[in-house]
Write a protein that holds these residues in place. Sequence first.
Motif, PDB file in Angstrom:
ATOM      1  N   PRO A 133       0.832  -1.211   0.000  1.00 32.06           N
ATOM      2  CA  PRO A 133       0.000   0.000   0.000  1.00 32.06           C
ATOM      3  C   PRO A 133       0.864   1.258   0.000  1.00 32.06           C
ATOM      4  N   PHE A 134       0.336   2.322  -0.583  1.00 32.07           N
ATOM      5  CA  PHE A 134       1.113   3.558  -0.717  1.00 32.07           C
ATOM      6  C   PHE A 134       1.619   4.063   0.629  1.00 32.07           C
ATOM      7  N   ASN A 135       0.836   3.915   1.673  1.00 32.50           N
ATOM      8  CA  ASN A 135       1.219   4.488   2.967  1.00 32.50           C
ATOM      9  C   ASN A 135       2.279   3.669   3.700  1.00 32.50           C
ATOM     10  N   ALA A 136       2.639   2.469   3.199  1.00 29.94           N
ATOM     11  CA  ALA A 136       3.552   1.595   3.940  1.00 29.94           C
ATOM     12  C   ALA A 136       4.917   2.237   4.118  1.00 29.94           C
ATOM     13  N   TYR A 137       5.404   2.930   3.101  1.00 31.72           N
ATOM     14  CA  TYR A 137       6.745   3.489   3.238  1.00 31.72           C
ATOM     15  C   TYR A 137       6.762   4.714   4.157  1.00 31.72           C
ATOM     16  N   HIS A 138       5.657   5.440   4.219  1.00 37.74           N
ATOM     17  CA  HIS A 138       5.565   6.527   5.196  1.00 37.74           C
ATOM     18  C   HIS A 138       5.564   5.964   6.613  1.00 37.74           C
TER      19      HIS A 138
ATOM     20  N   TYR B 274      -4.299   8.629  -4.647  1.00 36.60           N
ATOM     21  CA  TYR B 274      -3.510   7.980  -3.605  1.00 36.60           C
ATOM     22  C   TYR B 274      -4.311   6.895  -2.882  1.00 36.60           C
ATOM     23  N   ALA B 275      -5.604   6.864  -3.103  1.00 34.64           N
ATOM     24  CA  ALA B 275      -6.452   5.904  -2.397  1.00 34.64           C
ATOM     25  C   ALA B 275      -7.559   5.414  -3.322  1.00 34.64           C
ATOM     26  N   ASP B 276      -8.023   4.211  -3.048  1.00 29.46           N
ATOM     27  CA  ASP B 276      -9.184   3.634  -3.723  1.00 29.46           C
ATOM     28  C   ASP B 276     -10.201   3.247  -2.653  1.00 29.46           C
ATOM     29  N   ASN B 277     -11.399   3.792  -2.775  1.00 29.55           N
ATOM     30  CA  ASN B 277     -12.469   3.497  -1.811  1.00 29.55           C
ATOM     31  C   ASN B 277     -12.026   3.750  -0.374  1.00 29.55           C
ATOM     32  N   GLY B 278     -11.259   4.830  -0.203  1.00 29.93           N
ATOM     33  CA  GLY B 278     -10.850   5.228   1.132  1.00 29.93           C
ATOM     34  C   GLY B 278      -9.649   4.492   1.676  1.00 29.93           C
ATOM     35  N   GLU B 279      -9.099   3.545   0.926  1.00 28.64           N
ATOM     36  CA  GLU B 279      -7.933   2.782   1.370  1.00 28.64           C
ATOM     37  C   GLU B 279      -6.732   3.134   0.487  1.00 28.64           C
TER      38      GLU B 279
END
Length: 439
Positions: free
Chosen positions: A306-311, A363-368
């Motif tokens: 997921p995109f947020n994993a590296y943050h 950056y997100a699909d269906n809130g994820e």
Amino acid sequence: MQHFEFDLSLYQSRRAALQAALPANGLLVLVGADEMYRNADVDHPFRQTSDFLYLSGFEEPDAALILTAESSLLLCRPKDETMETWTGFRWGPDAAAEAFGFDHAACSDDLAEVLAETASDADAIGYAFNDERAAGLVQELQAELSKRARQGVVPAAQHFDANPLIHEARLIKSADELAMMRRAGEISARAHRRAMVVASAGVAEYRLQAEIEFEHRVAGSKREAYQAIVAGGDHANTLHYVANDQAIADGELVLIDAGCELNYYAADITRTFPVNGVFSPAQRRVYQIVLDAQLAALEQVRAGRPFNAYHDAAVRVLVAGMVELGLLQGDIDELIEGGDYRRYYMHRTGHWLGMDVHDVGRYADNGEPRALRPGMVLTVEPGLYIRADDKDAPAELRGIGIRIEDDVAVTDGAPDILTAAVPKSIDGIEALMASGSWA
């Protein structure tokens, strides 16, 4: 000068893919950039809008394009020998249609009339909803078509936003685009190396900016991807510091966030280094924490993550470092959950990169958070910012601001760092600065 261009068939294939994605009996109109007046016969340097350039390859102002499933039409300025004497070559509609692979072309002065004729039997009209000029044009179109009711003309009942269609296509880079971005990264990396070698105690921030921008130009870049940040000392704790007008004192760090644009594709690099070439013990401690955070983040830039994993990975390392430095006290999980760390790390760890430095795409699909895919390019840029006036921070850490940023392409395997040619380890930076050569 070197020239970096794409084959025009690339733009034709992009248009064809967009045409195939249009709603049934749909039409899309896209408006290019206008020249922007500065003062007294002087305009700002012209840059075509990224979406328009992506689909057309056409760089003149006052242009538009109209796409249907069956045809493509370019509208541009007419040939004008008098104006060309003053401001340079113009394609004109006929030559532009042939050169840029459009089915038809017309004069941009006739846009409203041509659009009304093309849209008279369309069931759906698409345009960029965030473009006031396009919205106004479509509003005028609907009013004009309503006047033709007796002729059996019914204005399109459906309007759709062109942005998602174009922006999702732009998000996944082709091999040609990745090669262009790699070259932009290489040019920008060399410029950063040059700044490191030129730097010395007392150098002005604007001198380092000039060194970087000179290197960009001689390598074939026409413009910067964004306004450079050259921030000495405590200025680095202002995230978008762009004054770049102060001298950098002996013993201070300098944070440089700068990248060139090459054929409309951006590089975005940040490095932080000691202006005198040697990190102090306190600077080394903070710097290594930021570097460790970046390395942890890079491990998460993998297809399917997921995109947020590296943050999240960067934040965990940074928060542990803040506790180690005495900036925060408490349990790491609780500090992350409570957001206490945002006092010293207040931004995300990266963003999409492409034709715009903060590029388009969801950056997100269906809130994820959406999953990363090969062909996406993003930045990885953790930082720590300890203001000089922070009385709660240990005295030796006050005024230190550090960010480390690279441009990274997502692949089927390990992340592909497009900007790896500029050092970021403590030993690598000190060695380069001592060498006297940025080659």
